[in-house]
Design an enzyme around this catalytic site. Structure first.
Site, PDB file in Angstrom:
ATOM      1  N   ARG A   1     -47.182  10.141 -56.485  1.00 49.56           N
ATOM      2  CA  ARG A   1     -47.659  11.520 -56.356  1.00 49.56           C
ATOM      3  C   ARG A   1     -49.020  11.709 -57.032  1.00 49.56           C
ATOM      4  O   ARG A   1     -49.908  12.371 -56.514  1.00 49.56           O
ATOM      5  CB  ARG A   1     -46.610  12.455 -56.967  1.00 49.56           C
ATOM      6  CG  ARG A   1     -46.837  13.928 -56.728  1.00 49.56           C
ATOM      7  CD  ARG A   1     -45.781  14.730 -57.462  1.00 49.56           C
ATOM      8  NE  ARG A   1     -44.436  14.390 -57.038  1.00 49.56           N
ATOM      9  CZ  ARG A   1     -43.733  15.067 -56.137  1.00 49.56           C
ATOM     10  NH1 ARG A   1     -44.258  16.120 -55.565  1.00 49.56           N
ATOM     11  NH2 ARG A   1     -42.512  14.685 -55.813  1.00 49.56           N
TER      12      ARG A   1
ATOM     13  N   GLU B   1     -31.469   1.926 -67.055  1.00 49.57           N
ATOM     14  CA  GLU B   1     -32.923   1.783 -67.155  1.00 49.57           C
ATOM     15  C   GLU B   1     -33.511   2.817 -68.110  1.00 49.57           C
ATOM     16  O   GLU B   1     -34.500   3.483 -67.811  1.00 49.57           O
ATOM     17  CB  GLU B   1     -33.597   1.866 -65.782  1.00 49.57           C
ATOM     18  CG  GLU B   1     -34.986   1.238 -65.760  1.00 49.57           C
ATOM     19  CD  GLU B   1     -35.640   1.284 -64.401  1.00 49.57           C
ATOM     20  OE1 GLU B   1     -35.795   0.212 -63.795  1.00 49.57           O
ATOM     21  OE2 GLU B   1     -35.990   2.392 -63.933  1.00 49.57           O
TER      22      GLU B   1
ATOM     23  N   GLU C   1     -42.063  11.640 -63.337  1.00 48.91           N
ATOM     24  CA  GLU C   1     -41.099  10.651 -63.809  1.00 48.91           C
ATOM     25  C   GLU C   1     -41.095  10.466 -65.328  1.00 48.91           C
ATOM     26  O   GLU C   1     -40.035  10.269 -65.925  1.00 48.91           O
ATOM     27  CB  GLU C   1     -41.360   9.307 -63.113  1.00 48.91           C
ATOM     28  CG  GLU C   1     -40.971   9.269 -61.649  1.00 48.91           C
ATOM     29  CD  GLU C   1     -42.021   9.824 -60.720  1.00 48.91           C
ATOM     30  OE1 GLU C   1     -41.815   9.793 -59.490  1.00 48.91           O
ATOM     31  OE2 GLU C   1     -43.064  10.319 -61.219  1.00 48.91           O
TER      32      GLU C   1
ATOM     33  N   ASP D   1     -35.734   7.539 -63.207  1.00 48.72           N
ATOM     34  CA  ASP D   1     -36.632   8.617 -63.604  1.00 48.72           C
ATOM     35  C   ASP D   1     -36.824   9.677 -62.533  1.00 48.72           C
ATOM     36  O   ASP D   1     -37.778  10.443 -62.562  1.00 48.72           O
ATOM     37  CB  ASP D   1     -37.998   8.024 -63.967  1.00 48.72           C
ATOM     38  CG  ASP D   1     -38.563   7.153 -62.845  1.00 48.72           C
ATOM     39  OD1 ASP D   1     -38.119   7.297 -61.683  1.00 48.72           O
ATOM     40  OD2 ASP D   1     -39.445   6.326 -63.131  1.00 48.72           O
TER      41      ASP D   1
ATOM     42  N   HIS E   1     -45.393   4.755 -46.638  1.00 49.94           N
ATOM     43  CA  HIS E   1     -44.382   5.727 -47.082  1.00 49.94           C
ATOM     44  C   HIS E   1     -44.308   6.910 -46.112  1.00 49.94           C
ATOM     45  O   HIS E   1     -45.291   7.272 -45.472  1.00 49.94           O
ATOM     46  CB  HIS E   1     -44.739   6.208 -48.487  1.00 49.94           C
ATOM     47  CG  HIS E   1     -43.609   6.870 -49.215  1.00 49.94           C
ATOM     48  ND1 HIS E   1     -43.298   8.193 -49.059  1.00 49.94           N
ATOM     49  CD2 HIS E   1     -42.713   6.382 -50.110  1.00 49.94           C
ATOM     50  CE1 HIS E   1     -42.270   8.513 -49.828  1.00 49.94           C
ATOM     51  NE2 HIS E   1     -41.894   7.421 -50.477  1.00 49.94           N
TER      52      HIS E   1
ATOM     53  N   HIS F   1     -47.541   5.121 -52.995  1.00 48.52           N
ATOM     54  CA  HIS F   1     -46.861   6.379 -52.717  1.00 48.52           C
ATOM     55  C   HIS F   1     -46.873   7.357 -53.883  1.00 48.52           C
ATOM     56  O   HIS F   1     -46.460   8.490 -53.745  1.00 48.52           O
ATOM     57  CB  HIS F   1     -45.402   6.114 -52.348  1.00 48.52           C
ATOM     58  CG  HIS F   1     -44.555   5.726 -53.534  1.00 48.52           C
ATOM     59  ND1 HIS F   1     -44.550   4.457 -54.057  1.00 48.52           N
ATOM     60  CD2 HIS F   1     -43.707   6.457 -54.296  1.00 48.52           C
ATOM     61  CE1 HIS F   1     -43.721   4.418 -55.084  1.00 48.52           C
ATOM     62  NE2 HIS F   1     -43.201   5.619 -55.266  1.00 48.52           N
TER      63      HIS F   1
END
Length: 359
Positions: A206, A116, A130, A94, A236, A204
C-alpha cells in the site's frame, strides 16, 4: 481442547494452514474461520492446502477501507466465538483480519496465540498498516510465537512478559516442506512461461502505490532492457496496482505480466528465477529455501535476518537505488544456503507448547 484458526488473506492461509493441519491430524477439535479479506487470493490458497473453513465471514467489498474491514470482521466473528467458545484463537501475522479477530477474542476473554509475533520495521507507517497491527496484536496475546531470536528480542524490548514468548521458527517453512515434495517445479512453471532466464517480481504494498512503485518498475525495466532478461510479474488484483503496472510496463516486451497464481505455481516461478525483486514480506522468507537472492524494494524491512545473512539487500524505492540493488543481485550466486527463518518444525513446537498449557 478446542482451537480456532482465523485467516483472510493469502499469506495467512500459507502460514496458518500447516499449524491447523498439524492440530487436526492429531485429532484435536479445530474450527476454521475465513474472513475473505482478500476473496480470490484466499480461496486460491485454500484449494492448495485442501482445507475448508467452517465459517466464511465474506467481508470483502470493492474499494473497502481498513475501518470497514475491522468493523465487519469484528461484528461477524463475535457471535461465532460466543457460540463455539474455543479455548484458544490463533491469528497470524500483521493483517487487518488478524488484528480484528484478536480484538474480538480479547473482548470475550478468549486467549489468543499470535503466529509470527515480534516482527518490527521500526516505522509505524512503513509497512502501513501492518506495523501497527503487529504491535497491537502482540500486546494483547497470551502466546507470542516468535519466528526468530531477533523477533523475541523485539518483544522483550517492548516490555512484554518473557513467559508469553516462544521462539518456534516461521511456519512458512512448514508450508514449503508440505508442498515441495509433492510437485514437479519444472512442469508447473512451463504451464505459465516458456522462459528459463528471468527475474521474478512482486509488488503490492500500500505504501509503495504511486511514484515509489513507478520508480521500482522503471529501474527494473531499465535493467531488463540493458541485460536482455525477462521479468515475470504476477500482477496483484488491486486496481491501483494494475493501473500503474499497465502504464509503466504494460507494453514492455521484457515484462511477462500474468494473473496472480496459486501457491504451487508461484513456488515454481521462484524456483526457476535468477533472483527476486519484491516488496512482499513472505517472499523474503521463502526465497532462501530456493537459494534465491532478494531485492527488497522497500524503505524498511521487518525481516532484517535476510539482509544480515547476506541473502538480500534493502533497496529503498528510488529508481537509482533499486537499479543498483538489482545490478548487485545479478552478480550473486547462492548455493545450498540455510534459511534463517525456520526448519519446518514450527507447527510441532506450537502444538507442544499449547498442549502443555491447555490440557
Amino acid at each position: 481442547m478446542k482451537s480456532c484458526f482465523v485467516f483472510g488473506t493469502r499469506p495467512e492461509v500459507i502460514k496458518t494452514a500447516p499449524v491447523y493441519l498439524y492440530f487436526k491430524n492429531l485429532g484435536e477439535e479445530v474450527i476454521l474461520i475465513a474472513t475473505a479479506q482478500h476473496r480470490e487470493m484466499m480461496d486460491m490458497m485454500i484449494k492448495v492446502f485442501n482445507i475448508k473453513p467452517d465459517y466464511d465471514l465474506d467481508v470483502m467489498t470493492q474499494n473497502q477501507s481498513l475501518n470497514m474491514i475491522v468493523s465487519r470482521v469484528m461484528e461477524r466473528i463475535e457471535p461465532i466465538l460466543m457460540k463455539e467458545r474455543p479455548d484458544i484463537v490463533f491469528v497470524q501475522g500483521d493483517t487487518t483480519t488478524a488484528l480484528s479477530a484478536c480484538l474480538a477474542a480479547f473482548h470475550l476473554s478468549i486467549p489468543v496465540a499470535h503466529i509470527e509475533a515480534g516482527l518490527r520495521s521500526g516505522d509505524l507507517y512503513d509497512p502501513f498498516p501492518e506495523e501497527l497491527n503487529r504491535r497491537l496484536i502482540d500486546v494483547s496475546c497470551r502466546y507470542l510465537f516468535a519466528p526468530t531470536k531477533r523477533a523475541k528480542e523485539n518483544l522483550l524490548r517492548e516490555g512484554l512478559d518473557e513467559n508469553r514468548i516462544f521462539i518456534v521458527g516461521n511456519t512458512v517453512i512448514d508450508a514449503l516442506e508440505l508442498i515441495r515434495k509433492k510437485i514437479n517445479m519444472v512442469s508447473l512453471r512451463k504451464e505459465l512461461i516458456d522462459s528459463d532466464y528471468y527475474i521474478l517480481m512482486t509488488l503490492h504494498r500500500r505504501e509503495n502505490i504511486g511514484e515509489k512503485m513507478r520508480s521500482i518498475l522503471r529501474a527494473t525495466a531499465d535493467f531488463a532492457q540493458k541485460n536482455d532478461i525477462r521479468v515475470v510479474f504476477p500482477v496483484h488484483k488491486n486496481p491501483n496496482v494494475r493501473q500503474i503496472v499497465d502504464e509503466e510496463v504494460g507494453k514492455n516486451p521484457n515484462f511477462i505480466l500474468i494473473e496472480p497464481v496459486d501457491y504451487l505455481h508461484f513456488l515454481s516461478l521462484l524456483d526457476g528465477a535468477k533472483f527476486v525483486v519484491t516488496d512482499s514480506g513472505g517472499v523474503q522468507e521463502e526465497a532462501p529455501s530456493f537459494n534465491k537472492f532478494v531485492v527488497v524494494a522497500r524503505q524498511t524491512t521487518e525481516r532484517p535476518e535476510l539482509i544480515e545473512a547476506g541473502l538480500g539487500i534493502l533497496a529503498g524505492t528510488s529508481k537509482e537505488t533499486v537499479y543498483e540493488a538489482i545490478n548487485e543481485a545479478n552478480r550473486k550466486n547462492l548455493n545450498s544456503i540455510e534459511n534463517p527463518f525456520g526448519d519446518g518444525k514450527s507447527s510441532e513446537r506450537i502444538y507442544k507448547i499449547i498442549r502443555g498449557d491447555i490440557a
